[in-house]
Design a protein around this motif. Structure first.
Motif, PDB file in Angstrom:
ATOM      1  N   PRO A 119     -30.711 -57.960  31.062  1.00 17.36           N
ATOM      2  CA  PRO A 119     -30.356 -56.534  31.040  1.00 17.36           C
ATOM      3  C   PRO A 119     -28.995 -56.276  31.707  1.00 17.36           C
ATOM      4  N   TYR A 120     -28.422 -55.110  31.401  1.00 14.49           N
ATOM      5  CA  TYR A 120     -27.193 -54.645  32.066  1.00 14.49           C
ATOM      6  C   TYR A 120     -27.604 -53.569  33.058  1.00 14.49           C
ATOM      7  N   ARG A 121     -27.364 -53.818  34.342  1.00 14.77           N
ATOM      8  CA  ARG A 121     -27.726 -52.839  35.374  1.00 14.77           C
ATOM      9  C   ARG A 121     -26.526 -52.561  36.268  1.00 14.77           C
ATOM     10  N   THR A 122     -26.475 -51.345  36.784  1.00 17.59           N
ATOM     11  CA  THR A 122     -25.370 -50.956  37.666  1.00 17.59           C
ATOM     12  C   THR A 122     -25.939 -50.328  38.931  1.00 17.59           C
ATOM     13  N   SER A 123     -25.142 -50.355  39.990  1.00 14.22           N
ATOM     14  CA  SER A 123     -25.553 -49.665  41.224  1.00 14.22           C
ATOM     15  C   SER A 123     -24.394 -48.798  41.719  1.00 14.22           C
ATOM     16  N   TYR A 124     -23.770 -48.063  40.761  1.00 17.71           N
ATOM     17  CA  TYR A 124     -22.705 -47.143  41.150  1.00 17.71           C
ATOM     18  C   TYR A 124     -23.276 -46.079  42.085  1.00 17.71           C
ATOM     19  N   TYR A 125     -22.462 -45.632  42.981  1.00 18.81           N
ATOM     20  CA  TYR A 125     -22.792 -44.476  43.841  1.00 18.81           C
ATOM     21  C   TYR A 125     -24.028 -44.686  44.717  1.00 18.81           C
ATOM     22  N   ARG A 126     -24.434 -45.951  44.921  1.00 20.87           N
ATOM     23  CA  ARG A 126     -25.452 -46.227  45.940  1.00 20.87           C
ATOM     24  C   ARG A 126     -25.247 -47.664  46.387  1.00 20.87           C
ATOM     25  N   LEU A 305     -17.926 -39.880  17.874  1.00 25.27           N
ATOM     26  CA  LEU A 305     -18.250 -40.734  16.737  1.00 25.27           C
ATOM     27  C   LEU A 305     -18.784 -42.074  17.224  1.00 25.27           C
ATOM     28  N   THR A 306     -19.971 -42.428  16.746  1.00 22.15           N
ATOM     29  CA  THR A 306     -20.540 -43.755  16.989  1.00 22.15           C
ATOM     30  C   THR A 306     -21.112 -44.245  15.665  1.00 22.15           C
ATOM     31  N   ARG A 307     -21.583 -45.461  15.680  1.00 22.85           N
ATOM     32  CA  ARG A 307     -22.494 -45.885  14.610  1.00 22.85           C
ATOM     33  C   ARG A 307     -23.890 -45.561  15.165  1.00 22.85           C
ATOM     34  N   THR A 308     -24.726 -46.564  15.477  1.00 22.58           N
ATOM     35  CA  THR A 308     -26.022 -46.225  16.075  1.00 22.58           C
ATOM     36  C   THR A 308     -25.777 -45.704  17.498  1.00 22.58           C
ATOM     37  N   PRO A 309     -26.276 -44.523  17.825  1.00 26.08           N
ATOM     38  CA  PRO A 309     -25.999 -43.972  19.160  1.00 26.08           C
ATOM     39  C   PRO A 309     -26.626 -44.779  20.294  1.00 26.08           C
ATOM     40  N   ASN A 310     -26.107 -44.536  21.499  1.00 26.02           N
ATOM     41  CA  ASN A 310     -26.580 -45.215  22.702  1.00 26.02           C
ATOM     42  C   ASN A 310     -28.093 -45.068  22.868  1.00 26.02           C
ATOM     43  N   GLY A 311     -28.727 -46.168  23.229  1.00 29.75           N
ATOM     44  CA  GLY A 311     -30.158 -46.118  23.521  1.00 29.75           C
ATOM     45  C   GLY A 311     -31.058 -46.191  22.302  1.00 29.75           C
ATOM     46  N   ARG A 312     -30.477 -46.218  21.102  1.00 31.09           N
ATOM     47  CA  ARG A 312     -31.338 -46.204  19.914  1.00 31.09           C
ATOM     48  C   ARG A 312     -31.370 -47.532  19.178  1.00 31.09           C
ATOM     49  N   TYR A 313     -30.937 -48.592  19.842  1.00 28.81           N
ATOM     50  CA  TYR A 313     -31.100 -49.943  19.281  1.00 28.81           C
ATOM     51  C   TYR A 313     -31.520 -50.855  20.429  1.00 28.81           C
ATOM     52  N   PRO A 314     -32.399 -51.831  20.145  1.00 25.83           N
ATOM     53  CA  PRO A 314     -32.958 -52.629  21.248  1.00 25.83           C
ATOM     54  C   PRO A 314     -31.908 -53.435  22.005  1.00 25.83           C
ATOM     55  N   GLU A 315     -30.813 -53.810  21.324  1.00 28.93           N
ATOM     56  CA  GLU A 315     -29.787 -54.638  21.970  1.00 28.93           C
ATOM     57  C   GLU A 315     -28.951 -53.847  22.976  1.00 28.93           C
ATOM     58  N   TYR A 316     -29.048 -52.514  22.938  1.00 28.43           N
ATOM     59  CA  TYR A 316     -28.269 -51.621  23.805  1.00 28.43           C
ATOM     60  C   TYR A 316     -28.422 -52.012  25.275  1.00 28.43           C
ATOM     61  N   HIS A 317     -27.292 -52.167  25.964  1.00 29.29           N
ATOM     62  CA  HIS A 317     -27.263 -52.508  27.398  1.00 29.29           C
ATOM     63  C   HIS A 317     -28.055 -53.781  27.722  1.00 29.29           C
ATOM     64  N   THR A 318     -27.935 -54.776  26.835  1.00 25.74           N
ATOM     65  CA  THR A 318     -28.511 -56.101  27.113  1.00 25.74           C
ATOM     66  C   THR A 318     -27.522 -57.172  26.653  1.00 25.74           C
TER      67      THR A 318
END
Ligand code: ZN
Length: 432
Positions: A119-126, A305-318
């Motif tokens: 997965p892709y994880r961030t810890s911005y602002y904490r 403008l996007t193709r498949t929007p963020n969060g709507r494909y399983p590969e998103y943020h991985t």
């Protein structure tokens, strides 16, 4: 002119070049990425110091990372940042410790339903730290003692923005914003970085534009907030705008309307995207940087403008959003769609008919076929529509919609009528 295949390959080549860089919302990876973009287009860089107040936010400390790993009791490295930069939680604070698996586990992130994806994880602002690994790797870790190291720096520095400004004949501008902060993820958002860079480079080669174009490359959220805070005086000239993201996957296009929903940007994008079989969605205050441009205090004519929007494909943020998830063909098609939208915006002017009392005679002006009795062709129809509708309040897109004729035909008819002085641009240049 490059053909679509060669163009797709060149866009894909740029994605491949940028893929290994460990980007973040600040720091050397972001700068390295902007430097790569700057080798293709003239890019002005702006460094905004950590701690700078930007509306309700503050520019964060700068983050950089050198190494990160986990070693088991025998000294064997079981997780290593060197083999994938998603392996460390982006913005992790430095750590050097020995701990049990039970104590380490709260710092380990996986995707339980995807055994081999990181997965892709961030810890911005904490202030926190962590590692990302596959579920299969986690399941294989035996109990025992582990040594962990994150050699990172989180301290005062700056946030970097890159801006390519291509002036037009008028003061009106089109803003293109593309987030440049994600590490090794191809669709989100190396795809749009490549498309926006090529779009700017190709526009720069055509210096005869009515509209100016302002391409901004920076981190998501804090980047657009910082840019707006530093460019409030420019906002009045931003007639149109697009946030570009996720333009390399195999899905169809999705255009998301601006908050106002009926701006000239929306109508141009909807015209182009609907004809390419894409989806049109209404505005929502969730997504990418359109959230900032469409906040009520700005309420700009900026869509997304996007193709498949963020969060709507399983590969998103991985880690599965890799080089195999994007294709040269999709990238080339995205570039073509963006160019088409910009072309429509460029030509979508309101005109005033200079001979509005009854129809002007087109034959003597060389615009109408001389033989009578046959029904007019499409181009003659377009001439009649443009003349009839051009009262200074209706733009060419609305004439195309009302007539059912192609925008390109309507625009060609308008150019022909301008050439014989039957049409002039309305004093207020174009629609907002
Ligand atoms: Zn993202």
């Amino acid at each position: 002119m490059m053909d679509a295949n060669a163009l797709g390959e060149s866009l894909y080549g740029f994605v491949r070049e940028l893929y290994p860089i460990c980007r973040s919302i600040t720091g050397p990876g972001l700068r390295e990425t902007l430097a790569a973009i700057g080798r293709h287009v003239p890019l002005a860089l702006c460094e905004v110091p950590s701690g700078t107040r930007v509306f309700d936010w503050e520019v964060p400390n700068e983050w950089s990372i050198r190494e990160a790993w986990i070693r088991d009791g025998s000294g064997r490295t079981v997780v290593d940042f060197r083999d994938h930069n998603l392996r460390v939680v982006n913005y992790s604070t430095p750590v050097r410790a020995r701990m049990s698996l039970a104590d380490l586990k709260p710092h380990l992130h996986t995707i339980p339903e995807r055994l081999d994806w990181i997965p892709y994880r961030t810890s911005y602002y904490r202030d926190s730290w962590g590692f990302c690994l596959t579920q299969r790797e986690l399941d294989a870790l035996p109990d025992g003692s582990y040594e962990v190291c994150i050699d990172s720096t989180l301290g005062p520095g700056s946030l970097t923005l890159g801006e390519c400004h291509l002036p037009g004949q008028s003061r009106d501008e089109v803003l293109i914003y593309t987030h440049a902060c994600h590490p090794s993820l191809c669709n989100d958002n190396l795809s749009a970085l490549a498309v926006a860079t090529w779009l700017a480079a190709r526009l720069a080669g055509r210096g005869d534009k009515r509209l100016g174009h302002r391409f901004v490359f920076g981190p998501a959220t804090i980047g657009s907030i910082t840019w707006l805070a530093h460019n409030e005086d420019r906002v009045a000239n931003l007639r149109h705008g697009l946030v570009l993201a996720s333009l390399g996957d195999a899905g169809g296009f999705t255009y998301k309307r601006s908050r106002r929903g009926d701006t000239a940007t929306d109508r141009a994008a909807e015209y182009v995207i609907a004809r390419r079989g894409g989806r049109i969605e209404d505005f929502s205050p969730y997504g990418y940087d359109e959230r900032q441009f469409c906040s009520p205090g700005f309420d700009l004519a900026v869509g997304r403008l996007t193709r498949t929007p963020n969060g709507r494909y399983p590969e998103y943020h991985t880690s599965a959003d890799d080089l195999s998830f994007v294709s040269p063909r999709a990238l080339a098609e995205s570039l073509a769609a963006c160019e088409e939208i910009l072309d429509v915006l460029e030509e979508n002017v309101c005109y005033v008919n200079q001979n509005p009392k009854c129809e002007p005679r087109l034959g003597p002006r060389g615009l109408f076929r001389t033989t009578g009795g046959t029904s007019p062709g499409e181009f003659e129809h377009a001439l009649l529509w443009v003349l009839n509708q051009s009262d200074g309040t209706r733009d060419l897109l609305s004439i195309a919609a009302r007539s059912g004729l192609d925008f390109s035909l309507i625009a060609r008819a308008a150019r022909a009528l301008v050439d014989v002085d039957l049409l002039r641009p309305a004093p207020a240049l174009g629609p907002r």
